[in-house]
Write a protein that holds these residues in place. Structure first.
Motif, PDB file in Angstrom:
ATOM      1  N   ASN A 106       0.754  -1.178  -0.005  1.00  0.00           N
ATOM      2  CA  ASN A 106      -0.017  -0.152   0.031  1.00  0.00           C
ATOM      3  C   ASN A 106       0.771   1.254   0.019  1.00  0.00           C
ATOM      4  OD1 ASN A 106      -2.544  -1.221   0.025  1.00  0.00           O
ATOM      5  ND2 ASN A 106      -2.202  -1.863   2.106  1.00  0.00           N
ATOM      6  N   THR A 107       2.134   1.322   0.184  1.00  0.00           N
ATOM      7  CA  THR A 107       3.002   2.547   0.064  1.00  0.00           C
ATOM      8  C   THR A 107       3.966   2.527  -1.010  1.00  0.00           C
ATOM      9  OG1 THR A 107       2.991   2.007   2.520  1.00  0.00           O
ATOM     10  CG2 THR A 107       4.545   3.578   1.752  1.00  0.00           C
ATOM     11  N   ASP A 108       3.491   3.531  -1.807  1.00  0.00           N
ATOM     12  CA  ASP A 108       4.129   3.737  -3.203  1.00  0.00           C
ATOM     13  C   ASP A 108       5.672   4.026  -3.016  1.00  0.00           C
ATOM     14  OD1 ASP A 108       1.711   3.375  -4.624  1.00  0.00           O
ATOM     15  OD2 ASP A 108       1.568   5.289  -4.812  1.00  0.00           O
ATOM     16  N   LYS A 109       6.108   4.499  -1.913  1.00  0.00           N
ATOM     17  CA  LYS A 109       7.457   5.067  -1.822  1.00  0.00           C
ATOM     18  C   LYS A 109       8.436   4.100  -0.978  1.00  0.00           C
ATOM     19  CE  LYS A 109       7.030  10.124  -1.899  1.00  0.00           C
ATOM     20  NZ  LYS A 109       5.491  10.480  -1.999  1.00  0.00           N
ATOM     21  N   MET A 110       7.820   2.822  -0.687  1.00  0.00           N
ATOM     22  CA  MET A 110       8.535   1.998   0.316  1.00  0.00           C
ATOM     23  C   MET A 110       9.297   1.047  -0.669  1.00  0.00           C
ATOM     24  SD  MET A 110       7.419  -0.948   2.939  1.00  0.00           S
ATOM     25  CE  MET A 110       6.862   0.079   4.250  1.00  0.00           C
ATOM     26  N   THR A 111      10.745   0.927  -0.519  1.00  0.00           N
ATOM     27  CA  THR A 111      11.245   0.032  -1.325  1.00  0.00           C
ATOM     28  C   THR A 111      11.444  -1.218  -0.842  1.00  0.00           C
ATOM     29  OG1 THR A 111      13.371   0.269  -0.040  1.00  0.00           O
ATOM     30  CG2 THR A 111      13.175   2.021  -1.538  1.00  0.00           C
ATOM     31  N   ALA A 112      11.792  -2.199  -1.895  1.00  0.00           N
ATOM     32  CA  ALA A 112      11.648  -3.659  -1.443  1.00  0.00           C
ATOM     33  C   ALA A 112      12.857  -3.784  -0.348  1.00  0.00           C
ATOM     34  CB  ALA A 112      12.141  -4.633  -2.557  1.00  0.00           C
ATOM     35  N   LYS A 113      13.613  -3.163  -0.198  1.00  0.00           N
ATOM     36  CA  LYS A 113      14.791  -3.266   0.966  1.00  0.00           C
ATOM     37  C   LYS A 113      14.382  -2.889   2.092  1.00  0.00           C
ATOM     38  CE  LYS A 113      19.525  -3.638  -1.006  1.00  0.00           C
ATOM     39  NZ  LYS A 113      19.551  -3.669  -2.259  1.00  0.00           N
ATOM     40  N   ASP A 114      13.357  -1.565   2.099  1.00  0.00           N
ATOM     41  CA  ASP A 114      12.615  -1.278   3.427  1.00  0.00           C
ATOM     42  C   ASP A 114      11.938  -2.534   3.888  1.00  0.00           C
ATOM     43  OD1 ASP A 114      13.975   1.226   3.260  1.00  0.00           O
ATOM     44  OD2 ASP A 114      12.149   2.093   2.092  1.00  0.00           O
ATOM     45  N   ALA A 115      11.355  -2.895   2.863  1.00  0.00           N
ATOM     46  CA  ALA A 115       9.997  -4.050   3.232  1.00  0.00           C
ATOM     47  C   ALA A 115      10.881  -5.173   3.928  1.00  0.00           C
ATOM     48  CB  ALA A 115       9.213  -4.541   2.080  1.00  0.00           C
ATOM     49  N   MET A 116      11.872  -5.560   3.310  1.00  0.00           N
ATOM     50  CA  MET A 116      12.779  -6.649   3.870  1.00  0.00           C
ATOM     51  C   MET A 116      13.128  -6.554   5.310  1.00  0.00           C
ATOM     52  SD  MET A 116      15.372  -8.523   1.040  1.00  0.00           S
ATOM     53  CE  MET A 116      16.293  -7.018   0.724  1.00  0.00           C
ATOM     54  N   ASP A 117      13.423  -5.315   5.549  1.00  0.00           N
ATOM     55  CA  ASP A 117      13.987  -4.874   6.975  1.00  0.00           C
ATOM     56  C   ASP A 117      12.751  -5.032   8.106  1.00  0.00           C
ATOM     57  OD1 ASP A 117      16.517  -4.513   6.190  1.00  0.00           O
ATOM     58  OD2 ASP A 117      16.272  -2.388   6.156  1.00  0.00           O
ATOM     59  N   LYS A 118      11.578  -4.434   7.279  1.00  0.00           N
ATOM     60  CA  LYS A 118      10.115  -4.730   8.433  1.00  0.00           C
ATOM     61  C   LYS A 118      10.025  -6.137   8.621  1.00  0.00           C
ATOM     62  CE  LYS A 118       7.816  -0.313   8.144  1.00  0.00           C
ATOM     63  NZ  LYS A 118       8.736   0.580   8.275  1.00  0.00           N
ATOM     64  N   ILE A 119       9.964  -6.766   7.398  1.00  0.00           N
ATOM     65  CA  ILE A 119       9.504  -8.434   7.588  1.00  0.00           C
ATOM     66  C   ILE A 119      10.343  -9.054   8.380  1.00  0.00           C
ATOM     67  CG2 ILE A 119       9.535 -10.365   6.405  1.00  0.00           C
ATOM     68  CD1 ILE A 119       8.255  -8.667   3.791  1.00  0.00           C
ATOM     69  N   ALA A 120      11.624  -8.785   8.383  1.00  0.00           N
ATOM     70  CA  ALA A 120      12.695  -9.386   9.175  1.00  0.00           C
ATOM     71  C   ALA A 120      12.590  -9.105  10.651  1.00  0.00           C
ATOM     72  CB  ALA A 120      14.232  -9.375   8.736  1.00  0.00           C
ATOM     73  N   ALA A 121      12.292  -7.902  10.822  1.00  0.00           N
ATOM     74  CA  ALA A 121      12.013  -7.494  12.236  1.00  0.00           C
ATOM     75  C   ALA A 121      10.749  -8.193  12.647  1.00  0.00           C
ATOM     76  CB  ALA A 121      11.846  -6.030  12.396  1.00  0.00           C
ATOM     77  N   ALA A 122       9.546  -8.201  11.873  1.00  0.00           N
ATOM     78  CA  ALA A 122       8.297  -8.445  12.300  1.00  0.00           C
ATOM     79  C   ALA A 122       8.650 -10.203  12.670  1.00  0.00           C
ATOM     80  CB  ALA A 122       7.319  -8.675  11.241  1.00  0.00           C
ATOM     81  N   ALA A 123       9.348 -10.939  12.063  1.00  0.00           N
ATOM     82  CA  ALA A 123       9.794 -12.373  12.005  1.00  0.00           C
ATOM     83  C   ALA A 123      10.020 -12.670  13.308  1.00  0.00           C
ATOM     84  CB  ALA A 123      10.661 -12.831  11.027  1.00  0.00           C
ATOM     85  N   LYS A 124      10.618 -11.806  14.248  1.00  0.00           N
ATOM     86  CA  LYS A 124      11.149 -11.995  15.409  1.00  0.00           C
ATOM     87  C   LYS A 124      10.059 -11.728  16.532  1.00  0.00           C
ATOM     88  CE  LYS A 124      16.035 -10.397  14.716  1.00  0.00           C
ATOM     89  NZ  LYS A 124      15.873  -9.298  13.647  1.00  0.00           N
ATOM     90  N   MET A 125       8.909 -11.701  16.156  1.00  0.00           N
ATOM     91  CA  MET A 125       7.801 -11.609  17.192  1.00  0.00           C
ATOM     92  C   MET A 125       7.158 -12.905  17.542  1.00  0.00           C
ATOM     93  SD  MET A 125       6.929  -8.152  17.277  1.00  0.00           S
ATOM     94  CE  MET A 125       5.190  -8.126  17.843  1.00  0.00           C
ATOM     95  N   HIS A 126       7.517 -13.348  18.540  1.00  0.00           N
ATOM     96  CA  HIS A 126       6.965 -14.672  18.961  1.00  0.00           C
ATOM     97  C   HIS A 126       6.175 -14.645  20.281  1.00  0.00           C
ATOM     98  CE1 HIS A 126       9.281 -17.169  16.110  1.00  0.00           C
ATOM     99  NE2 HIS A 126       9.989 -16.229  16.282  1.00  0.00           N
TER     100      HIS A 126
END
Length: 331
Positions: free
Chosen positions: A311-331
């Motif tokens: 949903n965010t036009d300006k977000m790059t794939a690299k930004d998204a990778m960082d966000k996803i990697a951080a999200a993956a640590k949620m247990h």
């Protein structure tokens, strides 16, 4: 009805009944692929009875719309975008999509599987391996995923999945990436598989299978007759008759192996063949978008990150990778 890693969470609390005696008497170990029976067990004991199998990695298409546009059904993502361009030129919406986070995540799952392959999917989206989540392959997955959005329509945000399916049924759109519950919409509209609509594996995923298995768990009861009733129910759920009737109505397929499939349609027959083949090849994989692969906290956080990127036009794939990697640590 509890499923996936949530079963383990409930079992850990010590509230679920052990179903080993039923499972043994009914030979569940032989009747289920190991990747499915493992999810139904906690510390080696059965704690749930699987009801069905939904395949998530499907592409649904309207063959008449494809023919008019001179487009061919895609078998990989490059072909997907070629078909999407042709559909766009013919004046139809190439991809019917509902912009809700679980639908974004369902699309993402099929792109990850198709671009990265089964081993990548397993490492990134089942084992949540940090290096894989930040790999060049993951960047390619995200770039491909975002490109799909260019072929959806501006009214997609908030649309329910079944309304997106209706767009394919009535020829407004060419195709939809959705699990096999979409088939029920086509059948309810009187459409015939192979003739009025086509079901093919999502691009690049023909030799793989992401599954969503519904299951019933029973809570521990003290009373003998009630315990017996639970066991009878568990045995019935896995029995051939229930497996056939229930799945014919739900659009899913029997989870029990070696069932006669003559009453099922072509999409279900393909699904069953691929279910069996992938259970042997190691490409039968739990769906992350549908609560089968990772704990619910991690799933929710990754899903939010994926939708934010969509949903965010300006977000790059690299930004998204960082966000996803951080999200993956949620247990």
């Amino acid at each position: 009805q509890i499923k996936g890693p949530s079963l383990q969470e409930w079992a850990h609390e010590g509230v679920l009944a052990n179903m080993d005696d039923v499972a043994k008497a009914e030979h569940w170990d032989e009747l289920l692929p190991k990747v499915v029976s493992d999810i139904m067990k906690y510390q080696g004991h059965y704690i749930a009875a699987p009801v069905n199998v939904h395949r998530v990695n499907w592409l649904w298409a309207n063959p008449e719309v494809f023919q008019k546009a001179g487009a061919k059904l895609p078998t990989n993502w490059d072909e997907f975008f070629v078909a999407a361009e042709a559909l766009k030129k013919a004046g139809v919406i190439p991809v019917a999509h509902g912009g809700q986070n679980w639908q974004d995540f369902t699309t993402f799952e099929s792109v990850a599987l198709g671009v990265g392959g089964p081993d990548f999917y397993k490492k990134a989206l089942v084992q949540l391996d940090p290096a894989t989540l930040k790999s060049a392959t993951m960047e390619k997955v995200l770039t491909t995923f975002k490109k799909v959005k260019d072929y959806t329509d501006k009214n997609a945000p908030g649309r329910d999945w079944n309304l997106a399916t209706a767009m394919v049924i009535n020829g407004q759109a060419g195709m939809q990436l959705m699990g096999d519950w979409a088939k029920g919409e086509f059948l309810a509209a009187g459409k015939v598989p192979g003739k009025d609509f086509v079901c093919v594996a999502a691009p690049g995923t023909a030799k793989a299978y992401t599954f969503n298995v519904d299951s019933f768990a029973m809570f521990k009861l003290k009373d003998g007759p009630n315990q017996q009733a639970q066991k009878d129910l568990a045995a019935a759920i896995m029995g051939p008759q229930f497996q056939e009737v229930f799945n014919l109505n739900k659009g899913s397929i029997p989870v029990r192996l070696n069932m006669p499939m003559d009453k099922f349609d072509d999409c279900a027959k393909t699904s069953t063949k691929d279910f069996v083949d992938t259970s042997k090849s190691g490409a039968l994989l739990p769906s992350i978008a549908h609560g089968m692969a990772v704990p619910s906290a991690a799933e929710g956080a990754i899903k939010d990150a994926v939708s934010q990127f969509w949903n965010t036009d300006k977000m790059t794939a690299k930004d998204a990778m960082d966000k996803i990697a951080a999200a993956a640590k949620m247990h």
